[in-house]
Design a protein around this motif. Structure first.
Motif, PDB file in Angstrom:
ATOM      1  N   TYR A 149       3.780   0.924  -1.284  1.00 16.45           N
ATOM      2  CA  TYR A 149       4.166   1.385  -2.416  1.00 16.45           C
ATOM      3  C   TYR A 149       3.888   2.148  -3.666  1.00 16.45           C
ATOM      4  O   TYR A 149       3.719   2.718  -4.604  1.00 16.45           O
ATOM      5  CB  TYR A 149       4.278  -0.432  -2.637  1.00 16.45           C
ATOM      6  CG  TYR A 149       5.475  -0.069  -4.478  1.00 16.45           C
ATOM      7  CD1 TYR A 149       6.851   0.295  -4.338  1.00 16.45           C
ATOM      8  CD2 TYR A 149       4.723  -0.401  -5.325  1.00 16.45           C
ATOM      9  CE1 TYR A 149       7.850   0.227  -5.697  1.00 16.45           C
ATOM     10  CE2 TYR A 149       5.592  -0.879  -6.397  1.00 16.45           C
ATOM     11  CZ  TYR A 149       6.699  -0.667  -6.418  1.00 16.45           C
ATOM     12  OH  TYR A 149       7.337  -0.233  -7.303  1.00 16.45           O
ATOM     13  N   ILE A 150       2.141   1.797  -3.431  1.00 11.66           N
ATOM     14  CA  ILE A 150       1.329   2.666  -4.147  1.00 11.66           C
ATOM     15  C   ILE A 150       0.928   3.747  -3.423  1.00 11.66           C
ATOM     16  O   ILE A 150       0.620   4.202  -5.195  1.00 11.66           O
ATOM     17  CB  ILE A 150      -0.660   1.652  -4.528  1.00 11.66           C
ATOM     18  CG1 ILE A 150      -0.068   0.275  -4.638  1.00 11.66           C
ATOM     19  CG2 ILE A 150      -1.477   2.047  -5.095  1.00 11.66           C
ATOM     20  CD1 ILE A 150      -1.278  -0.822  -4.551  1.00 11.66           C
ATOM     21  N   PHE A 151       0.715   4.106  -3.073  1.00 17.63           N
ATOM     22  CA  PHE A 151       1.211   4.926  -2.283  1.00 17.63           C
ATOM     23  C   PHE A 151       2.181   6.024  -3.062  1.00 17.63           C
ATOM     24  O   PHE A 151       2.042   6.933  -3.531  1.00 17.63           O
ATOM     25  CB  PHE A 151       0.820   5.794  -0.548  1.00 17.63           C
ATOM     26  CG  PHE A 151       0.333   6.553  -0.605  1.00 17.63           C
ATOM     27  CD1 PHE A 151      -0.112   8.129  -0.719  1.00 17.63           C
ATOM     28  CD2 PHE A 151       1.792   7.580   0.119  1.00 17.63           C
ATOM     29  CE1 PHE A 151      -0.421   8.812  -0.277  1.00 17.63           C
ATOM     30  CE2 PHE A 151       1.585   8.714   0.572  1.00 17.63           C
ATOM     31  CZ  PHE A 151       0.283  10.101   0.479  1.00 17.63           C
ATOM     32  N   GLY A 205       0.577  -0.639   0.239  1.00 17.71           N
ATOM     33  CA  GLY A 205      -0.439  -0.516   0.223  1.00 17.71           C
ATOM     34  C   GLY A 205       0.802   1.631   0.091  1.00 17.71           C
ATOM     35  O   GLY A 205       0.057   1.931  -0.318  1.00 17.71           O
ATOM     36  N   SER A 226      -4.838   3.735  -2.370  1.00 11.36           N
ATOM     37  CA  SER A 226      -3.742   2.992  -1.660  1.00 11.36           C
ATOM     38  C   SER A 226      -4.174   2.309  -0.394  1.00 11.36           C
ATOM     39  O   SER A 226      -3.939   0.731  -0.052  1.00 11.36           O
ATOM     40  CB  SER A 226      -2.357   4.056  -1.021  1.00 11.36           C
ATOM     41  OG  SER A 226      -2.224   4.694  -0.539  1.00 11.36           O
ATOM     42  N   THR A 228      -5.196   9.443  -4.378  1.00 13.11           N
ATOM     43  CA  THR A 228      -3.987   8.503  -4.320  1.00 13.11           C
ATOM     44  C   THR A 228      -4.250   7.710  -2.985  1.00 13.11           C
ATOM     45  O   THR A 228      -3.644   6.315  -2.187  1.00 13.11           O
ATOM     46  CB  THR A 228      -2.355   8.963  -4.011  1.00 13.11           C
ATOM     47  OG1 THR A 228      -2.470   9.515  -5.768  1.00 13.11           O
ATOM     48  CG2 THR A 228      -1.305   7.821  -4.483  1.00 13.11           C
TER      49      THR A 228
END
Length: 98
Positions: free
Chosen positions: A56-58, A54, A76, A72
């Protein structure tokens, strides 16, 4: 050609023994059993996977300006919850026990 010195034990004029590389008594450290890894519950490992991916996605969404930081963050968090559920359900290996 012998680069490691003489291969037999030599004695000098006084009768004392000089050791060579092959005949020198070797110290062998005692072998210790390897410690077992601690048991980690599947919920803790699921949580760590969810937080890591999460985040990393953010950070990836912020770096490419995918949307506003609020959107974002929401994406995430939702992805982190989905990752937690997926890893919690399908992530554990059941070893074949007799």
């Amino acid at each position: 050609m012998n680069f490691f010195g003489p291969t037999q034990v030599e004695t000098d004029a006084g009768g004392s023994v000089s050791y060579t590389r092959e005949t020198m008594p070797r110290f062998k450290p005692p072998t210790l059993p390897m410690p077992k890894l601690p048991s980690v519950p599947s919920s803790a490992s699921s949580f760590l996977w969810a937080v890591g991916l999460g985040l990393y996605i953010f950070l990836g969404g912020l770096s490419v300006s995918l949307a506003s930081p609020e959107v974002t963050l929401i994406v995430s968090v939702v992805a982190g919850c989905a990752i937690f559920a997926f890893v919690r359900i399908y992530g554990e290996d059941d070893p074949n026990r007799p």
